[in-house]
Design a protein around this motif. Sequence first.
Motif, mmCIF file in Angstrom:
data_model
loop_
_atom_site.group_PDB
_atom_site.id
_atom_site.type_symbol
_atom_site.label_atom_id
_atom_site.label_comp_id
_atom_site.label_asym_id
_atom_site.label_seq_id
_atom_site.Cartn_x
_atom_site.Cartn_y
_atom_site.Cartn_z
ATOM 1 N N ALA A 1 0.831 -1.202 0.000
ATOM 2 C CA ALA A 1 0.000 0.000 0.000
ATOM 3 C C ALA A 1 0.864 1.250 0.000
ATOM 4 N N ALA A 2 1.900 1.268 0.843
ATOM 5 C CA ALA A 2 2.801 2.417 0.877
ATOM 6 C C ALA A 2 3.609 2.523 -0.410
ATOM 7 N N GLY A 3 3.901 1.381 -1.030
ATOM 8 C CA GLY A 3 4.743 1.362 -2.221
ATOM 9 C C GLY A 3 4.043 1.657 -3.520
ATOM 10 N N GLY A 4 2.693 1.673 -3.516
ATOM 11 C CA GLY A 4 1.983 2.070 -4.724
ATOM 12 C C GLY A 4 1.160 1.012 -5.416
ATOM 13 N N VAL A 5 0.864 -0.122 -4.765
ATOM 14 C CA VAL A 5 0.125 -1.173 -5.451
ATOM 15 C C VAL A 5 -1.274 -0.720 -5.869
ATOM 16 N N ILE A 6 -1.896 0.181 -5.110
ATOM 17 C CA ILE A 6 -3.244 0.623 -5.465
ATOM 18 C C ILE A 6 -3.212 1.469 -6.731
ATOM 19 N N GLY A 7 -2.362 2.482 -6.755
ATOM 20 C CA GLY A 7 -2.261 3.304 -7.956
ATOM 21 C C GLY A 7 -1.844 2.510 -9.178
ATOM 22 N N ASN A 8 -0.948 1.543 -8.992
ATOM 23 C CA ASN A 8 -0.506 0.712 -10.109
ATOM 24 C C ASN A 8 -1.624 -0.172 -10.636
ATOM 25 N N THR A 9 -2.482 -0.657 -9.746
ATOM 26 C CA THR A 9 -3.615 -1.474 -10.184
ATOM 27 C C THR A 9 -4.587 -0.645 -11.004
ATOM 28 N N VAL A 10 -4.895 0.548 -10.539
ATOM 29 C CA VAL A 10 -5.782 1.435 -11.297
ATOM 30 C C VAL A 10 -5.166 1.757 -12.658
ATOM 31 N N ALA A 11 -3.877 2.049 -12.689
ATOM 32 C CA ALA A 11 -3.208 2.358 -13.954
ATOM 33 C C ALA A 11 -3.256 1.173 -14.920
ATOM 34 N N ALA A 12 -3.089 -0.047 -14.404
ATOM 35 C CA ALA A 12 -3.147 -1.240 -15.256
ATOM 36 C C ALA A 12 -4.555 -1.448 -15.813
ATOM 37 N N MET A 13 -5.573 -1.128 -15.020
ATOM 38 C CA MET A 13 -6.944 -1.212 -15.520
ATOM 39 C C MET A 13 -7.195 -0.163 -16.606
ATOM 40 N N ILE A 14 -6.671 1.038 -16.398
ATOM 41 C CA ILE A 14 -6.820 2.092 -17.407
ATOM 42 C C ILE A 14 -6.153 1.680 -18.711
ATOM 43 N N ALA A 15 -5.020 0.997 -18.627
ATOM 44 C CA ALA A 15 -4.323 0.532 -19.826
ATOM 45 C C ALA A 15 -5.166 -0.460 -20.625
ATOM 46 N N LEU A 16 -6.131 -1.111 -19.961
ATOM 47 C CA LEU A 16 -7.033 -2.046 -20.644
ATOM 48 C C LEU A 16 -8.330 -1.375 -21.092
ATOM 49 N N GLY A 17 -8.451 -0.082 -20.887
ATOM 50 C CA GLY A 17 -9.630 0.639 -21.361
ATOM 51 C C GLY A 17 -10.551 1.172 -20.282
ATOM 52 N N ALA A 18 -10.238 0.908 -19.014
ATOM 53 C CA ALA A 18 -11.058 1.445 -17.929
ATOM 54 C C ALA A 18 -10.819 2.946 -17.791
ATOM 55 N N ARG A 19 -11.752 3.597 -17.104
ATOM 56 C CA ARG A 19 -11.581 4.992 -16.714
ATOM 57 C C ARG A 19 -11.694 5.068 -15.200
ATOM 58 N N ALA A 20 -10.795 5.795 -14.570
ATOM 59 C CA ALA A 20 -10.726 5.797 -13.112
ATOM 60 C C ALA A 20 -12.041 6.185 -12.473
ATOM 61 N N ALA B 1 7.853 2.611 15.055
ATOM 62 C CA ALA B 1 8.365 3.767 14.325
ATOM 63 C C ALA B 1 8.876 3.395 12.941
ATOM 64 N N ASP B 2 9.427 2.183 12.780
ATOM 65 C CA ASP B 2 9.972 1.802 11.478
ATOM 66 C C ASP B 2 8.886 1.809 10.412
ATOM 67 N N MET B 3 7.716 1.277 10.732
ATOM 68 C CA MET B 3 6.616 1.274 9.779
ATOM 69 C C MET B 3 6.027 2.673 9.618
ATOM 70 N N HIS B 4 5.835 3.365 10.716
ATOM 71 C CA HIS B 4 5.287 4.721 10.668
ATOM 72 C C HIS B 4 6.113 5.603 9.744
ATOM 73 N N ASP B 5 7.435 5.496 9.838
ATOM 74 C CA ASP B 5 8.322 6.367 9.078
ATOM 75 C C ASP B 5 8.444 5.964 7.611
ATOM 76 N N ALA B 6 7.940 4.786 7.249
ATOM 77 C CA ALA B 6 8.025 4.314 5.863
ATOM 78 C C ALA B 6 6.926 4.882 4.976
ATOM 79 N N PHE B 7 5.939 5.570 5.565
ATOM 80 C CA PHE B 7 4.791 6.036 4.793
ATOM 81 C C PHE B 7 5.022 7.424 4.217
ATOM 82 N N PRO B 8 4.367 7.718 3.102
ATOM 83 C CA PRO B 8 4.583 8.999 2.422
ATOM 84 C C PRO B 8 3.932 10.163 3.155
#
Length: 222
Positions: free
Chosen positions: A103-122, A142-149
């Motif tokens: 989630a912190a690394g971008g899997v959600i945005g990447n999934t939406v982008a991959a769907m858009i590449a197949l013709g979806a609209r966000a 703290a290690d996890m807390h500090d890893a978030f954007p």
Amino acid sequence: MADLIEARALAGLPHGFSDQDGLTAANRPLPGPLVTVRQVHSPDVATITGPWDDGAAPPAADALVTEVPGLLLGIVTADCAPVLLADREAGVVGAAHAGWRGAAGGVIGNTVAAMIALGARAERIAAAIGPCIAQASYEVGADMHDAFPSGAERFFAPGSAGHWQFDLAGFVAWRLAESGVGIVEVAERDTYAEEGTFRSYRRATHRGEPTGGRQISVIGIA
């Protein structure tokens, strides 16, 4: 065997979130092949065109998308957030495994982008976040807390000294909204607290029990 938990946002689509008993012929929403990936807590997405060849190892990824009818996409979780997504008009669906790293690394945005590449609209995508560990059950250091954007601080409530309570579902919902997703539904079910209904990796770890049990979440196009 309980029925799969369905989301109002995905009504009419073959989909569901399982309890600890998993997926069987009795509750399977599509008869076609079940396609999964080797989940590694990454931001990576696999675009699926068919089942893997017999004997072939699934690729490492933490989300799948497809426009192919008859396939059932599946991801497994046991505290991480399962996310099912669909653009009905485009005929594109997706499934994502959103642990905190992904989630912190971008899997959600990447999934939406991959769907858009197949013709979806966000803005046409409906997304449902299934049962996952709730903020009251999820103390982090703290290690996890500090890893978030930047901007994620609102999802960390004060906990014991040097710790926070993390709202995983809330963070994932925010990521979906940031990606332009039109409808976001949250199941508000706590895998840690609902013993007897859901597997929980953290609960099992705290008790010194085996940690191998998982739920499965699935979606497809009829």
